[in-house]
Scaffold this active site. Structure first.
Site, mmCIF file in Angstrom:
data_model
loop_
_atom_site.group_PDB
_atom_site.id
_atom_site.type_symbol
_atom_site.label_atom_id
_atom_site.label_comp_id
_atom_site.label_asym_id
_atom_site.label_seq_id
_atom_site.Cartn_x
_atom_site.Cartn_y
_atom_site.Cartn_z
ATOM 1 C CE LYS A 275 -4.441 -7.755 -3.992
ATOM 2 N NZ LYS A 275 -6.048 -8.722 -3.578
ATOM 3 C CE LYS B 113 -13.688 -5.217 -2.790
ATOM 4 N NZ LYS B 113 -12.853 -5.433 -1.703
ATOM 5 C CE LYS C 134 -4.337 -1.371 0.341
ATOM 6 N NZ LYS C 134 -4.581 -2.677 0.928
HETATM 7 P P1 ADP Z 1 -9.377 -6.148 -2.651
HETATM 8 O O1 ADP Z 1 -7.977 -6.391 -2.570
HETATM 9 O O2 ADP Z 1 -9.765 -6.318 -3.795
HETATM 10 O O3 ADP Z 1 -9.680 -4.781 -1.780
HETATM 11 P P2 ADP Z 1 -10.398 -7.527 -0.382
HETATM 12 O O4 ADP Z 1 -8.952 -7.152 0.386
HETATM 13 O O5 ADP Z 1 -11.592 -7.087 0.131
HETATM 14 O O6 ADP Z 1 -10.102 -7.137 -1.872
HETATM 15 O O7 ADP Z 1 -10.246 -9.062 -0.377
HETATM 16 C C1 ADP Z 1 -11.349 -9.893 0.011
HETATM 17 C C2 ADP Z 1 -11.111 -11.378 -0.399
HETATM 18 O O8 ADP Z 1 -10.758 -11.364 -1.888
HETATM 19 C C3 ADP Z 1 -9.766 -11.698 0.322
HETATM 20 O O9 ADP Z 1 -9.902 -13.108 0.876
HETATM 21 C C4 ADP Z 1 -8.840 -11.582 -0.752
HETATM 22 O O10 ADP Z 1 -7.591 -12.473 -0.788
HETATM 23 C C5 ADP Z 1 -9.671 -12.039 -2.040
HETATM 24 N N1 ADP Z 1 -8.726 -11.419 -2.945
HETATM 25 C C6 ADP Z 1 -8.626 -9.989 -3.370
HETATM 26 N N2 ADP Z 1 -8.169 -10.052 -4.475
HETATM 27 C C7 ADP Z 1 -7.485 -11.102 -5.071
HETATM 28 C C8 ADP Z 1 -7.013 -11.582 -6.263
HETATM 29 N N3 ADP Z 1 -6.654 -10.764 -7.130
HETATM 30 N N4 ADP Z 1 -7.143 -12.981 -6.514
HETATM 31 C C9 ADP Z 1 -7.366 -13.647 -5.467
HETATM 32 N N5 ADP Z 1 -7.897 -13.284 -4.574
HETATM 33 C C10 ADP Z 1 -8.292 -12.054 -4.248
#
Ligand code: ADP
Ligand code: TRP
Length: 320
Positions: free
Chosen positions: A189, A192, A110
């Site tokens: 990756k 959001k 981040k």
């Molecule tokens: P983001 O990174 O989009 O903000 P979150 O942190 O809310 O997503 O993650 C919610 C769930 O989705 C977590 O278990 C996270 O590991 C999974 N996740 C988020 N992005 C990915 C990705 N690119 N591939 C696989 N799993 C993901």
């Protein structure tokens, strides 16, 4: 077995969330009692707009229910309906060394992406450990990016139990290796926070446009292409059956098959895959009272469960 996971309402759920966490969690709800929550406290670390936060909480709730979360089987709630997790966070913070937090990948990522490192972002893993431990969770389905947070949680639980006596269940993570990290349209990756997502439920035109903007190399139409190092193939794999995948790989190797063709095929399989969920989503979006009722009832149940653990914890550490 108690399954638990969380998702931040920091934006619109995307196919990385779906394959990394939402689908595994929905499948696991058949195997035991599940707790799933919307991590609104966590999203405050990167997202300070109150109106946007409320909208996203509702949006994530609707999307998750549309994707198969069954409120009869799963306690579905907002993290902030259980303020006891912040109390536990404070207690666990005193056992957490700063060095471990400094080494957390997600914190470092981040910062590298230009976020200001506020204290909430720094102590994020302690709040996440509290989320997991307060419900005495046994299994936590997450994407691979959360693996280190789960290791931190386990270490913290062991440290607490060694310091104060057996209090917390030691949780295991559940990571599906085949979808561990879903790439975003820029090849990093999908997240959001990185503006590189393919939302699960955007409109047809917008979804096609997003898919058409996936980054590839610059090979000409006639040239053979490498299916092993292509974001389009990596995403197609998530939706396609073996025959479809083999056909695409063969087309790549043969040449005369452009990235535009591959992207169109990706759009087609993805659109079809989410069709039944899209219909369910529309029903839910027209019935938001029902959605809020689920979250409110879930919050009451989760809070009662958390309080059971906190009664023990307060006593154990000498606060009551
Ligand atoms: P983001 O990174 O989009 O903000 P979150 O942190 O809310 O997503 O993650 C919610 C769930 O989705 C977590 O278990 C996270 O590991 C999974 N996740 C988020 N992005 C990915 C990705 N690119 N591939 C696989 N799993 C993901
Ligand atoms: N940190 C998780 C993510 O960004 C979300 C989350 C918060 C979570 N608390 C949790 C996931 C507890 C699993 C268990 O993806």
């Amino acid at each position: 077995m108690r399954v638990l996971s969380g998702i931040q309402p920091s934006g619109i759920p995307h196919i990385g969330n779906y394959f990394g966490m939402m689908r595994p969690a929905v499948e696991l709800q058949e195997a035991g009692e599940a707790f799933l929550f919307i991590a609104d406290y966590h999203s405050l670390t990167t997202q300070p707009d109150p109106k946007y936060l409320r909208e996203q909480v509702e949006g994530v709730a609707v999307d998750f229910l549309a994707c198969g979360l069954n409120p009869e089987k799963t306690v579905f709630f907002r993290q902030s309906d259980v303020p006891q997790v912040t109390e536990l966070t404070w207690i666990l913070s005193s056992l957490m060394t700063v060095g471990v937090l400094e080494r957390a990948h997600s914190y470092k990522d981040k910062i590298a992406k230009g976020f200001t490192p506020n204290a909430g972002l720094f102590t994020y893993p302690v709040l996440m450990a509290s989320d997991i431990l307060i419900y005495q969770s046994t299994l936590v389905p997450v994407g691979k990016d959360q693996k280190q947070h789960l290791e931190i949680t386990r270490d913290l639980a062991i440290k607490f139990n060694n310091t104060y006596g057996d209090t917390f269940t030691i949780p295991e993570s559940s990571i599906r290796e085949n979808v561990a990290v879903v790439p975003g349209i820029d090849g990093q990756k999908m997240s959001k926070s990185y503006d590189n997502t393919i939302p699960i439920f955007a409109g047809k035109k917008a979804t096609r446009k997003t898919i058409m903007s996936i980054v590839t190399d610059c090979k000409e139409l006639e040239e053979a292409k490498d299916p092993k190092n292509c974001n389009v193939v990596a995403l197609f794999k998530l939706f396609a059956n073996e025959t479809q995948l083999k056909a695409m790989k063969d087309n790549y190797c043969a040449g005369n098959y452009g990235y535009g063709h591959a992207k169109q095929e990706l759009f087609d399989v993805m659109w079809e895959y989410f069709e039944p969920m899209r219909q369910r989503r529309e029903e839910l979006a027209n019935n938001l009272d029902y959605v809020w009722d689920i979250l409110n009832k879930g919050g009451e149940r989760a809070s009662a469960e958390a309080e059971k653990t906190m009664i023990k914890v307060r006593k154990t550490v000498g606060l009551r």
